[in-house]
Design an enzyme around this catalytic site. Structure first.
Site, short mmCIF file in Angstrom:
data_model
loop_
_atom_site.label_atom_id
_atom_site.label_comp_id
_atom_site.label_asym_id
_atom_site.label_seq_id
_atom_site.Cartn_x
_atom_site.Cartn_y
_atom_site.Cartn_z
CD GLU A 1 17.09 43.23 35.06
OE1 GLU A 1 18.16 43.80 35.26
OE2 GLU A 1 16.42 42.70 35.97
C1 FAD Z 1 12.89 34.97 28.96
C2 FAD Z 1 12.46 36.39 28.95
C3 FAD Z 1 11.96 36.96 30.10
C4 FAD Z 1 11.52 38.27 30.09
N1 FAD Z 1 10.90 38.80 31.20
C5 FAD Z 1 10.29 40.01 31.12
C6 FAD Z 1 9.46 40.50 32.19
O1 FAD Z 1 9.32 39.87 33.22
N2 FAD Z 1 8.83 41.68 32.02
C7 FAD Z 1 8.97 42.43 30.88
O2 FAD Z 1 8.35 43.48 30.78
N3 FAD Z 1 9.74 42.00 29.84
C8 FAD Z 1 10.39 40.81 29.93
N4 FAD Z 1 11.17 40.35 28.89
C9 FAD Z 1 11.33 41.20 27.71
C10 FAD Z 1 12.74 41.70 27.50
O3 FAD Z 1 12.98 42.77 28.35
C11 FAD Z 1 12.84 42.07 26.01
O4 FAD Z 1 12.95 40.83 25.32
C12 FAD Z 1 13.99 42.96 25.70
O5 FAD Z 1 13.73 44.23 26.20
C13 FAD Z 1 14.27 43.05 24.19
O6 FAD Z 1 13.12 43.27 23.46
P1 FAD Z 1 12.83 42.34 22.18
O7 FAD Z 1 13.02 40.93 22.58
O8 FAD Z 1 11.51 42.73 21.65
O9 FAD Z 1 13.96 42.69 21.16
P2 FAD Z 1 13.99 43.93 20.06
O10 FAD Z 1 13.59 45.14 20.77
O11 FAD Z 1 13.17 43.44 18.94
O12 FAD Z 1 15.49 43.97 19.72
C14 FAD Z 1 16.12 43.13 18.75
C15 FAD Z 1 17.61 43.41 18.74
O13 FAD Z 1 17.85 44.75 18.34
C16 FAD Z 1 18.65 45.43 19.28
N5 FAD Z 1 18.24 46.83 19.34
C17 FAD Z 1 16.99 47.33 19.46
N6 FAD Z 1 17.02 48.67 19.47
C18 FAD Z 1 18.31 49.04 19.37
C19 FAD Z 1 19.01 50.28 19.31
N7 FAD Z 1 18.38 51.46 19.37
N8 FAD Z 1 20.34 50.26 19.17
C20 FAD Z 1 21.01 49.11 19.09
N9 FAD Z 1 20.41 47.90 19.14
C21 FAD Z 1 19.08 47.86 19.28
C22 FAD Z 1 18.43 44.71 20.60
O14 FAD Z 1 19.56 44.84 21.43
C23 FAD Z 1 18.25 43.27 20.13
O15 FAD Z 1 19.51 42.68 19.99
C24 FAD Z 1 11.64 39.05 28.91
C25 FAD Z 1 12.19 38.47 27.77
C26 FAD Z 1 12.59 37.17 27.76
C27 FAD Z 1 13.14 36.58 26.51
#
Ligand code: FAD
Length: 833
Positions: free
Chosen positions: A507
C-alpha cells in the site's frame, strides 16, 4: 527608556498586525504612523527631522503600501506578474497526480498546516464507538477465530491457511465487513473493522491478511462504490459469504511504486463471448505480488485501456481502467506462489495474453472506463487509514503485553530483567508507542467512520504505525534475548518479526509514502491556499485563472505573515499566549505547545513549498523530515484527545506527558534538520530566527519520568489492560502467550515468599543447584511456610515453561516445501511461451 518602550510598542503592533492577518490598508496606516513618529524624533529621542530628500524618501514604504491597498493597482503591479511567473515555472500536475490529490479529504492535518489548530474540531471527532452488533462480533466470532489460530501450525507446519480457518471466516462474514447489509455483508463501520482486524493481527499476521485484503482496496469496495447494479447484485452477496475469494492486481514487474506506468493493456474491440459477438476488451497483462491471488476466484485487474476506433466515445487513450475477471476465465493464468517473508497467506503472480472479456466486466461498466486511477485513489485514502494502521497498532500492543510480562518473569542477576535500566529504556519506548499508535489509530478510524477519506493522514498513519511497529518488534526481540531468536511453537514474536516488512512495503512502500506522498503531495492538499493557486495557474483561461489566483494569493500573503509573526511570538513566549481548550486541565500546557509547534510548522512548510516549488519531489530529505514533523503533531493531537476520551485516568498522565515531550523533541529535530539543510541557504537564518529565537528548547522525557511510566505498566492491572485493549489475550496455560499471562500473575502473588527465599539463598542458608529441592530445604529451615513452598514450586515450573525454547529433531526441520529450481515467473518466462 521611553524610546525603548516606544520601539517595543511599535514592534508589538507590527507583530499583532501580522498575527491578525491585517489587510494591506492597515499595514499602510501603521507604516504611516511609524514614519510620522520617526520624523517627530520620538523613536530616537532626536530633534524632529527637517524636510530633506531623505525624510521624503522615508515616506516611500507608506506610499507603496497605500497604492497597493487599491485592488486594481495591486492586481496589475503584483498579482498578475506573479501569476504569469507561477504559470511558467510550475511543473504540470499530471492527470494521475491530480486524481490522487483530489481523491481524498483533508482532516485535522489542515489544522496543523493552518498554524492555528481549532480544538473544537479535534474534540468533535468521536471517541471509539461500536454498535451492539459490532461489539458482539468483536467479543464473539473474532475472539473465537483468534482462539482457533495456531500460529506455528499456520506459518511453519502447513505454510498454508488451514481450511477450518477459511471456513470460519467465510461462514461468519469476515470477508464482507465493508459490504453493506443490503448486499449481504456485515456493513460494519471503519472503526469496528479496524478493531476486528487489530484483534486478529494480535494473534496472526497471516490470518489478518486474508481478512484484511477483501476488506481493503479491492473488488468488494470497488463494486460497492462504483459497480453497476448487475455487478452489485451478482458479486457482493457472493463476496460477503466468501463464495468468491477476491484479489486485486495492480503491481507488475516493471510497475511497483510507480504503478500508473503499468504496461498491462486492453484494446476495445468486438469479440466472441459464450458464442455471441459482443463489445469487449482484449487484454494482456503481467502482475506479481498479488495477495490471495493463488486462491482467488475473482481477479480485480488494473490496466490501461485504448480504443482505436473510439467505440466508447472517450478518445483513443481511455486511461487506467479496472475490471473483474473470474479466475477460471479462459486465458487467465494464476501462477504459483511467492514466499513473502516466509508467510503462509497466499500471494503470487498472475498474467494473461490476448484475453477477451465483455465490456460489462469493467467495474462500473462502460461509463467508468478510464476512471480507474481515481477510483483506486479514492478507496486508498480510506483503506490506507484502516488496514495497516490497525494491524501495526495491535502488533505493538501485543509486543507490550508479552514483553512487559516476560521482562517481569525473566530473572537474571537475581532480578527481573525489567528492573534493569537498560531493559527499561526499550520497554518504555514500546509503552509510548502502544499508547500513541492506538490514540492515532482510533482517532483516524473515527474520522473515516464519519465519512472522511483523509489522504494525507492515511499516508502518514501508514508509514508511522508500520515503522513504529518495526522498532517495537526489535525492542521486544532484544528484551526477550535468545528466547525470541529460537523459533518454534512457543515463540510468539517470530511471525511479527518476519511479517513487519510486508506492512512496510505494501500500500505504498514507506520511503515513498514518507518522502513523496505525505508532504510533497500533502502540502498541496492540506495547505489552505496552495492547491487553489496551482489550480488557478493551470487554468487555460488566463483571465479566470487570474481571478481565482488573486483571491488565493492575497489570503496566502496574509497567512504567511501571520505564521511568521505568530511563530516568532509563540516561540519567544514559550506558547504562553496560546489558548488551550477549557477542559484540558493538566494537559493545557501540551495543547499550547502543540499549537505553538503548529505555527512553526505552518511557517516552515509555507517557505518550503514556496522556495522549492517543483523541486519538492526530489528534495526528499527535506520532505521526509517535514512529513515526520507533521506526523509528530498529528499523533500528539491524537494522544491528548485519547487522554480526554478515556476520562483522564490516573497514572496515564505520566504516559501522556512522556509522549508529548518526546513528540515535541522529535518534531524539533525534524524541523531543525529541515532548516539546517534547507537548499536556499539565505532562508536558513530567517527560519532559525522565527522558529528557534531562543534556541532548541524542547527536551525529551527524562529517565525519571520513563521509570514512573514503566512502574505504572509492569504490574498486571488496569493500566496494562488499557494500554493493550482490544487485542486477543489468552489465559490458557497451553497457549504460548496464555502461559505468560498466568505466570505473571502468579509471580507477582508469590513475591513476598520469593523475597524470603532469595534472602536465604544470598545468606547461604539455602542452596539452589540442580539436584537439590531448595523449596523443601527452605521450608524445613523455617524460611518459608509449606503453602509458600507450594506456591513457589508452581511458579518455578511455570517460569521454566515460559523461558523454555523449542528444539527439534533435525528431520523435522528439513525444507519439505520448496522445490529447488524454477520459481521465477518473469518476462523471460512469458517470452518463452
Ligand atoms: C507481500 C506483498 C503483498 C502485496 N500485495 C499486493 C496486492 O495484493 N496487489 C497489488 O497490486 N500489489 C501488491 N503488492 C505490491 C506492493 O504494493 C509493492 O511491492 C509496492 O507498491 C512497492 O513496489 P516494489 O516492491 O516494486 O518496489 P519499488 O517500486 O521497486 O521501490 C523500491 C524502493 O524505492 C522506493 N521508491 C520508489 N519510488 C520512489 C520515489 N519516487 N521516491 C522515493 N522512494 C521511492 C520505494 O519506497 C521502495 O523503498 C504486494 C507486495 C508484497 C511484498
Amino acid at each position: 527608556m521611553a524610546t525603548v518602550v516606544l520601539l517595543l510598542l511599535v514592534v508589538g503592533a507590527f507583530l499583532a498586525l501580522g498575527m491578525a492577518r491585517a489587510p494591506m490598508w492597515a499595514w499602510a496606516v501603521a507604516v504611516g504612523l511609524l514614519t510620522l513618529l520617526g520624523q517627530s524624533g520620538a523613536l530616537d529621542g532626536a530633534e524632529a527631522a527637517g524636510h530633506g530628500i531623505l525624510s521624503w524618501l522615508a515616506w516611500l514604504p507608506f506610499v507603496a503600501l497605500s497604492l497597493l491597498s487599491i485592488p486594481s493597482l495591486r492586481r496589475s503591479l503584483i498579482v498578475a506578474p506573479v501569476f504569469d511567473k507561477v504559470r511558467t515555472i510550475l511543473p504540470k500536475v499530471s492527470d494521475t497526480e491530480a486524481q490522487a490529490l483530489e481523491a481524498g479529504t483533508v482532516g485535522f492535518d489542515a489544522e496543523i498546516f493552518s498554524g492555528t489548530p481549532d480544538w473544537n474540531k479535534l474534540q468533535s471527532i468521536p471517541p471509539i464507538q461500536l454498535s451492539a452488533e459490532e461489539q458482539a462480533f468483536l467479543d464473539g466470532p473474532t475472539h473465537q477465530l483468534c482462539a482457533m489460530i495456531n500460529d506455528w501450525q499456520v506459518r511453519h507446519s502447513l505454510r498454508e491457511i488451514p481450511e477450518d480457518i477459511w471456513d470460519f471466516v467465510k461462514k461468519n462474514g469476515f470477508l464482507g465487513m465493508l459490504i453493506s447489509k443490503e448486499h449481504g455483508g456485515l456493513g460494519f463501520s471503519p472503526q469496528a473493522q479496524s478493531l476486528i482486524l487489530g484483534k486478529i493481527a494480535s494473534r496472526s499476521p497471516d490470518i489478518v491478511t486474508i481478512v484484511m485484503v477483501p476488506n481493503s482496496l479491492g473488488p468488494g469496495e470497488l463494486i460497492e462504490k462504483y459497480g453497476t447494479d448487475a455487478q452489485k447484485h451478482h458479486y457482493l452477496p457472493r463476496l460477503a459469504k466468501g463464495e468468491e475469494v477476491p484479489c486485486f492486481s495492480l503491481t507488475g514487474p516493471t510497475s511497483g511504486s510507480d504503478a500508473a506506468t503499468m504496461r498491462d493493456i486492453g484494446y476495445v474491440m468486438r469479440g466472441t463471448y459464450q458464442g455471441n459477438e459482443t463489445l469487449g476488451v482484449r487484454l494482456s497483462w503481467e502482475k506479481r505480488y498479488i495477495t490471495l491471488g493463488p486462491k482467488a476466484t475473482l481477479v480485480g485487474l488494473a490496466f490501461r485501456l485504448f480504443d482505436k476506433d473510439n467505440l466508447l466515445g472517450k478518445g483513443e487513450d481511455v486511461g487506467i481502467t479496472l475490471a473483474l475477471i473470474p479466475a477460471d476465465h479462459p486465458g487467465v493464468n494464476i501462477g504459483r506462489r511467492h514466499l513473502p517473508s516466509g508467510a503462509a497467506f497466499p500471494n503470487g503472480p498472475n498474467w494473461g495474453s490476448d484475453v477477451f472479456i465483455p465490456i460489462d466486466w469493467i467495474i462500473g461498466g462502460e461509463k467508468m472506463a478510464g476512471n480507474g486511477w481515481r477510483m483506486l485513489m479514492e478507496c486508498l485514502s480510506a483503506g490506507r487509514a484502516i488496514s495497516l494502521p490497525s494491524s501495526a497498532t495491535a502488533g505493538v500492543k501485543m509486543m507490550l503485553r508479552v514483553t512487559s510480562a516476560y521482562a517481569r518473569v525473566r530473572k537474571q542477576f537475581g532480578l527481573p530483567v525489567s528492573r534493569m535500566e537498560g531493559v527499561e529504556e526499550p520497554l518504555v519506548r514500546i509503552i509510548e508507542t502502544a499508547y500513541v499508535n492506538e490514540a492515532a489509530r482510533a482517532m483516524t478510524a473515527a474520522m473515516v467512520s464519519r465519512g472522511e477519506r483523509p489522504s494525507v493522514i492515511s499516508a502518514l498513519m501508514k508509514y508511522q504505525t508500520t515503522e513504529k511497529m518495526r522498532r517495537a518488534v526489535n525492542d521486544a526481540m532484544d528484551i526477550h534475548g535468545g528466547r525470541a531468536i529460537c523459533d518454534g511453537p512457543s515463540n510468539y514474536l517470530q511471525s511479527a518479526y518476519q511479517m513487519v516488512p510486508v506492512g512496510i512495503t505494501v500500500e505504498g512502500a514507506n520511503i515513498l509514502t514518507r518522502t513523496l506522498i505525505t508532504f510533497a503531495q500533502g502540502a498541496l492538499r492540506s495547505h489552505p491556499y496552495l492547491y487553489k493557486e496551482v489550480q488557478a495557474a493551470q487554468n487555460p483561461d488566463r483571465a479566470r485563472g487570474l481571478d481565482a489566483f488573486e483571491d488565493a494569493f492575497d489570503n496566502h500573503i496574509a497567512f504567511s505573515l501571520s505564521n511568521a509573526t505568530g511563530a516568532f511570538v509563540h516561540n519567544v513566549t514559550g506558547g504562553a499566549l496560546v489558548s488551550a481548550p477549557d477542559h484540558a486541565q493538566r494537559m493545557g500546557h501540551w495543547y499550547r505547545q502543540l499549537a505553538r509547534a503548529s505555527r512553526s510548522y505552518a511557517f516552515v512548510a509555507d517557505l518550503t513549498v514556496a522556495l522549492l516549488g517543483g523541486g519538492l519531489k526530489t528534495k526528499q530529505k527535506i520532505t521526509g523530515r517535514m512529513a515526520d514533523a507533521l506526523s509528530e503533531l498529528y499523533m500528539l493531537a491524537a494522544t491528548l484527545k485519547r487522554y480526554d476520551d478515556d476520562g483522564r485516568p490516573a497514572g496515564d498522565d505520566h504516559i501522556v506527558t512522556l509522549a508529548a515531550k518526546n513528540a515535541l523533541h522529535r518534531f524539533q529535530e525534524a524541523i531543525g534538520g529541515t532548516i539546517d539543510n534547507f537548499p536556499a541557504h539565505w532562508a536558513r537564518p530567517l527560519m532559525r530566527a522565527v522558529v528557534f529565537p531562543l534556541g532548541r528548547r524542547f527536551k525529551p522525557a527524562s529517565d525519571a519520568l520513563g521509570h514512573k511510566v514503566a512502574k505504572h505498566v509492569l504490574q498486571p492491572g488496569e493500566a496494562r489492560d488499557r494500554l493493550t485493549r482490544h487485542i486477543f489475550i489468552s489465559k490458557d496455560v497451553n497457549d504460548p502467550t496464555g502461559i505468560l499471562e498466568v505466570t505473571l500473575e502468579k509471580v507477582i502473588a508469590a513475591e513476598p515468599a520469593e523475597k524470603k527465599l532469595e534472602k536465604a539463598i544470598r545468606d547461604g542458608i539455602v542452596r539452589r543447584y540442580h539436584g537439590i529441592d531448595w523449596f523443601a530445604d527452605a521450608e524445613t529451615k523455617g524460611v518459608i511456610t509449606a503453602a509458600e513452598a507450594e506456591q513457589l514450586r508452581e511458579v518455578e515450573s511455570l517460569v521454566a515453561r515460559v523461558i523454555a525454547v523449542d528444539h527439534f529433531d533435525p528431520a523435522e526441520l528439513k525444507p519439505n516445501y520448496v522445490t529447488p529450481g524454477h520459481n521465477l515467473r518473469g518476462n523471460e518466462a512469458l517470452a518463452a511461451e
